[in-house]
Design a protein around this motif. Structure first.
Motif, PDB file in Angstrom:
ATOM      1  N   VAL A 409       0.847  -1.316   0.196  1.00  0.00           N
ATOM      2  CA  VAL A 409      -0.068  -0.322   0.227  1.00  0.00           C
ATOM      3  C   VAL A 409       0.746   0.690  -0.038  1.00  0.00           C
ATOM      4  O   VAL A 409       0.375   2.182  -0.824  1.00  0.00           O
ATOM      5  CB  VAL A 409      -1.283   0.073   1.436  1.00  0.00           C
ATOM      6  N   ARG A 410       1.685   0.889   0.364  1.00  0.00           N
ATOM      7  CA  ARG A 410       2.532   2.352   1.343  1.00  0.00           C
ATOM      8  C   ARG A 410       3.556   2.482  -0.813  1.00  0.00           C
ATOM      9  O   ARG A 410       3.733   3.665  -0.725  1.00  0.00           O
ATOM     10  CB  ARG A 410       4.120   2.365   1.979  1.00  0.00           C
ATOM     11  N   ALA A 411       3.682   1.749  -1.001  1.00  0.00           N
ATOM     12  CA  ALA A 411       4.440   1.619  -2.298  1.00  0.00           C
ATOM     13  C   ALA A 411       3.765   2.469  -3.281  1.00  0.00           C
ATOM     14  O   ALA A 411       3.799   3.093  -4.270  1.00  0.00           O
ATOM     15  CB  ALA A 411       4.531   0.474  -3.010  1.00  0.00           C
ATOM     16  N   LYS A 412       2.599   2.509  -3.110  1.00  0.00           N
ATOM     17  CA  LYS A 412       1.614   2.668  -4.296  1.00  0.00           C
ATOM     18  C   LYS A 412       1.061   3.925  -3.861  1.00  0.00           C
ATOM     19  O   LYS A 412       1.420   4.963  -4.887  1.00  0.00           O
ATOM     20  CB  LYS A 412       0.371   2.488  -4.338  1.00  0.00           C
ATOM     21  N   LEU A 413       1.133   4.583  -2.314  1.00  0.00           N
ATOM     22  CA  LEU A 413       1.237   6.052  -1.623  1.00  0.00           C
ATOM     23  C   LEU A 413       2.172   6.762  -2.500  1.00  0.00           C
ATOM     24  O   LEU A 413       2.178   7.616  -2.597  1.00  0.00           O
ATOM     25  CB  LEU A 413       0.542   5.901  -0.539  1.00  0.00           C
ATOM     26  N   ASP A 414       3.259   5.964  -2.418  1.00  0.00           N
ATOM     27  CA  ASP A 414       4.847   6.952  -2.443  1.00  0.00           C
ATOM     28  C   ASP A 414       5.577   6.372  -2.914  1.00  0.00           C
ATOM     29  O   ASP A 414       6.632   5.902  -2.752  1.00  0.00           O
ATOM     30  CB  ASP A 414       5.354   6.597  -1.001  1.00  0.00           C
ATOM     31  N   PRO A 415       5.149   5.947  -4.514  1.00  0.00           N
ATOM     32  CA  PRO A 415       5.715   5.175  -5.041  1.00  0.00           C
ATOM     33  C   PRO A 415       7.666   5.751  -5.035  1.00  0.00           C
ATOM     34  O   PRO A 415       8.785   4.703  -5.206  1.00  0.00           O
ATOM     35  CB  PRO A 415       5.969   4.868  -6.233  1.00  0.00           C
ATOM     36  N   GLN A 416       7.737   7.008  -4.829  1.00  0.00           N
ATOM     37  CA  GLN A 416       9.679   7.302  -4.704  1.00  0.00           C
ATOM     38  C   GLN A 416      10.356   7.206  -2.992  1.00  0.00           C
ATOM     39  O   GLN A 416      11.814   7.969  -3.134  1.00  0.00           O
ATOM     40  CB  GLN A 416       9.357   8.892  -5.222  1.00  0.00           C
ATOM     41  N   GLY A 417       9.431   6.948  -2.144  1.00  0.00           N
ATOM     42  CA  GLY A 417       9.854   7.200  -0.909  1.00  0.00           C
ATOM     43  C   GLY A 417      10.152   8.711  -0.285  1.00  0.00           C
ATOM     44  O   GLY A 417      10.988   8.101   0.108  1.00  0.00           O
ATOM     45  N   ARG A 418       8.872   9.272  -0.516  1.00  0.00           N
ATOM     46  CA  ARG A 418       9.660  10.756  -0.024  1.00  0.00           C
ATOM     47  C   ARG A 418       9.558  10.429   1.386  1.00  0.00           C
ATOM     48  O   ARG A 418       9.993  11.331   2.038  1.00  0.00           O
ATOM     49  CB  ARG A 418       8.591  11.616  -1.178  1.00  0.00           C
ATOM     50  N   PHE A 419       8.179  10.050   1.958  1.00  0.00           N
ATOM     51  CA  PHE A 419       8.197   9.996   3.116  1.00  0.00           C
ATOM     52  C   PHE A 419       8.880   8.859   3.575  1.00  0.00           C
ATOM     53  O   PHE A 419       9.178   7.721   3.414  1.00  0.00           O
ATOM     54  CB  PHE A 419       7.271   9.609   3.240  1.00  0.00           C
ATOM     55  N   ARG A 420      10.213   9.006   5.214  1.00  0.00           N
ATOM     56  CA  ARG A 420      10.721   8.919   5.589  1.00  0.00           C
ATOM     57  C   ARG A 420      11.430   9.293   7.031  1.00  0.00           C
ATOM     58  O   ARG A 420      10.594   9.652   7.783  1.00  0.00           O
ATOM     59  CB  ARG A 420      12.400   8.770   4.515  1.00  0.00           C
ATOM     60  N   SER A 421      11.466   7.999   7.969  1.00  0.00           N
ATOM     61  CA  SER A 421      11.655   8.377   9.175  1.00  0.00           C
ATOM     62  C   SER A 421      13.653   7.190   9.687  1.00  0.00           C
ATOM     63  O   SER A 421      13.540   6.824   9.153  1.00  0.00           O
ATOM     64  CB  SER A 421      10.541   7.719  10.144  1.00  0.00           C
ATOM     65  N   ASP A 422      13.743   8.474  11.076  1.00  0.00           N
ATOM     66  CA  ASP A 422      14.530   7.143  11.691  1.00  0.00           C
ATOM     67  C   ASP A 422      14.602   6.514  11.649  1.00  0.00           C
ATOM     68  O   ASP A 422      14.815   5.303  11.639  1.00  0.00           O
ATOM     69  CB  ASP A 422      15.687   8.147  12.653  1.00  0.00           C
ATOM     70  N   LEU A 423      12.956   6.018  11.790  1.00  0.00           N
ATOM     71  CA  LEU A 423      12.109   4.431  11.954  1.00  0.00           C
ATOM     72  C   LEU A 423      12.265   3.241  11.222  1.00  0.00           C
ATOM     73  O   LEU A 423      13.003   2.566  11.123  1.00  0.00           O
ATOM     74  CB  LEU A 423      11.823   4.699  13.029  1.00  0.00           C
ATOM     75  N   GLY A 424      11.533   4.518   9.790  1.00  0.00           N
ATOM     76  CA  GLY A 424      11.812   3.504   9.233  1.00  0.00           C
ATOM     77  C   GLY A 424      13.040   2.789   8.484  1.00  0.00           C
ATOM     78  O   GLY A 424      13.284   1.848   8.219  1.00  0.00           O
TER      79      GLY A 424
END
Ligand SMILES: Cc1cc2nc3c(=O)[nH]c(=O)nc-3n(C[C@H](O)[C@H](O)[C@H](O)COP(=O)(O)OP(=O)(O)OC[C@H]3O[C@@H](n4cnc5c(N)ncnc54)[C@H](O)[C@@H]3O)c2cc1C
Length: 430
Positions: A409-424
């Motif tokens: 689901v995340r890949a569909k919403l954010d295919p370029q992986g722009r939302f990121r965090s240290d935990l992620g």
């Protein structure tokens, strides 16, 4: 960055570089989920506002940066409480959604996202989704507990809980050991809206796990009027001095924590019913002391919280045994029962027992907690990501078996992986 409108949120996304972007609330998570080192962080509370109140339907709409404190100050005098509250009200709606937070009523009411009627989400492509659990369950439940990695929640509509007074009617029982408190909870929790046991982790031998169990419900208008309360829906809070005044530095050691725990246990009534307590006293005692976290000094502390299924209740006893046996000097640990989980792919709660404790950082703690994590996971349990700063990435698929579904689901919403965090990054979620 402190965007204040949809356009400014979109612009923040446009401007983020390859370290990505993350929305942050009031930073009350204990670990690294609200951090994005080297990247962009959105200051949610900068745009805090309640935008709509529907008293007839019991609904409130607010921007994601609005705190539960603001919701309570506005809504309690109108006869509504938040459906779920954590142990502090200084958290935002965005943080509550991203961690799918739970409270002392999980066994009856479930977690925060069970009460989210709708939300607006800015995803990694710059699209703003109007999300409801029925209309777009995939996006809704990936975001509920998704630790901010499916996008930035802009605002949400929450179903509030009607109340007749701002006071709770609380029954208290002092339990001499862990088995007794767990038996009391199994027998009686269903009769109470809210339940929490405060466990003395330092007591050993036959007193291991001795506890004070507080259970309650909101009092009716008649009950508080009969007790002489003039304004049944008044919401008031108090403030004690912050720790440097209260606790001279260097005073916090095993002996002082033991003395505190002893005093606290002896002070609690062995059994009391119907005591009227304020929202702050019952739900948010730590909010009375600003900067309470400074009590732990420069070495700091971490929080460890797990949940295990009912049938693995032995893990609660074994971990309390292990921690108190190792001489871990912790203030009270919090034990709660949880009801069934929801559809959140990464949502923490499952039906069973959850134990949470603050632990001062000491040498060897990491090894002990690694061992306890393994025990929790082997029993079908998991560690709460909102409180975590150290669990091994290798345990993620066993703890959160729907992780791959969430990644899709995340890949569909954010295919370029722009939302990121240290935990992620640390847990290999991205
Ligand atoms: C004293 C204390 C007691 C607590 N008790 C409990 C408890 O009983 N139960 C419980 O469940 N938790 C508890 N917590 C933890 C707390 O409820 C959660 O960590 C909560 O997420 C913190 O909210 P916040 O606004 O501070 O968010 P932050 O800590 O700033 O962020 C938390 C997560 O939310 C994401 N996020 C924030 N805003 C947005 C947004 N607009 N859009 C998308 N993602 C966003 C962040 O990226 C991050 O991943 C407690 C914490 C403290 C300090």
């Amino acid at each position: 960055m402190a965007p204040r409108s949809d356009d400014e949120f979109e612009a923040a996304l446009e401007r983020s570089d390859d370290r990505g972007l993350l929305a942050r609330g009031l930073g009350r998570s204990y670990g690294d989920c609200a951090q994005n080192a080297g990247g962009t962080v959105i200051d949610g509370p900068a745009s805090a506002a309640i935008t709509d109140i529907d008293l007839e339907a019991g609904l409130v709409t607010a921007t994601a940066g609005t705190s539960l404190d603001t919701l309570m100050r506005t809504m309690v005098p109108l006869g509504f409480f938040v459906p779920v509250t954590p142990g502090t009200r200084m958290v935002t709606i965005g943080g509550a959604i991203a961690a799918d937070i739970h409270g002392k009523n999980h066994h009856h009411a479930g977690s925060w996202c069970n009460h989210v009627v709708s939300m607006r989400l800015l995803d990694g492509t710059g699209t703003i989704h109007e999300v409801t659990p029925g209309g777009d369950p995939e996006v809704f439940w990936a975001t509920a507990g998704g630790m901010g990695l499916t996008g930035a929640v802009l605002d949400a509509t929450i179903a509030m809980k009607p109340i007749e007074s701002s006071l709770l009617s609380v029954d208290t029982d002092r339990a001499p050991d862990l088995d007794s408190v767990m038996a009391l909870m199994v027998d009686g929790d269903d009769d109470y809206d809210y339940s929490v046991a405060w466990i003395d982790l330092i007591a050993g031998g036959s007193s291991m796990g001795r506890s004070v169990l507080d259970r309650g419900r909101f009092a009716t208008r008649d009950e508080v009027v009969a007790a002489g309360v003039a304004d049944p829906l008044e919401f008031s809070t108090s403030q004690l001095p912050s720790p440097p005044d209260l606790v001279p530095s260097g005073l916090l050691n095993k002996a002082s924590i033991m003395a505190f725990n002893e005093l606290w246990f002896r002070k609690a009534p062995s059994s009391r019913v119907g005591n009227l307590q304020s929202i702050e006293k019952f739900f948010h005692p730590l909010d009375m002391m600003s900067d309470w976290n400074r009590i732990y000094g420069k070495r700091g502390f971490l929080q460890w919280q797990f949940v295990v299924p009912d049938e693995a209740h032995e893990v609660v006893r074994r971990s309390v045994e292990r921690l108190s046996g190792e001489g871990i000097s912790s203030f009270l640990a919090v034990l709660k029962r949880m009801g069934p989980g929801n559809d959140g792919h990464l949502s923490f709660p499952i039906k069973g027992w959850t134990l949470a404790l603050d632990i001062p950082v000491t040498a060897g703690l990491d090894v002990l907690l690694d061992e306890l994590d393994e025990m929790v996971v082997a029993a079908g349990g998991r560690i709460y990501l909102a409180k975590d700063s150290r669990v091994s990435a290798e345990l993620m698929p066993a703890m959160y078996p729907r992780l791959d579904e969430w990644r899709e689901v995340r890949a569909k919403l954010d295919p370029q992986g722009r939302f990121r965090s240290d935990l992620g990054r640390r847990l290999g979620l991205l």
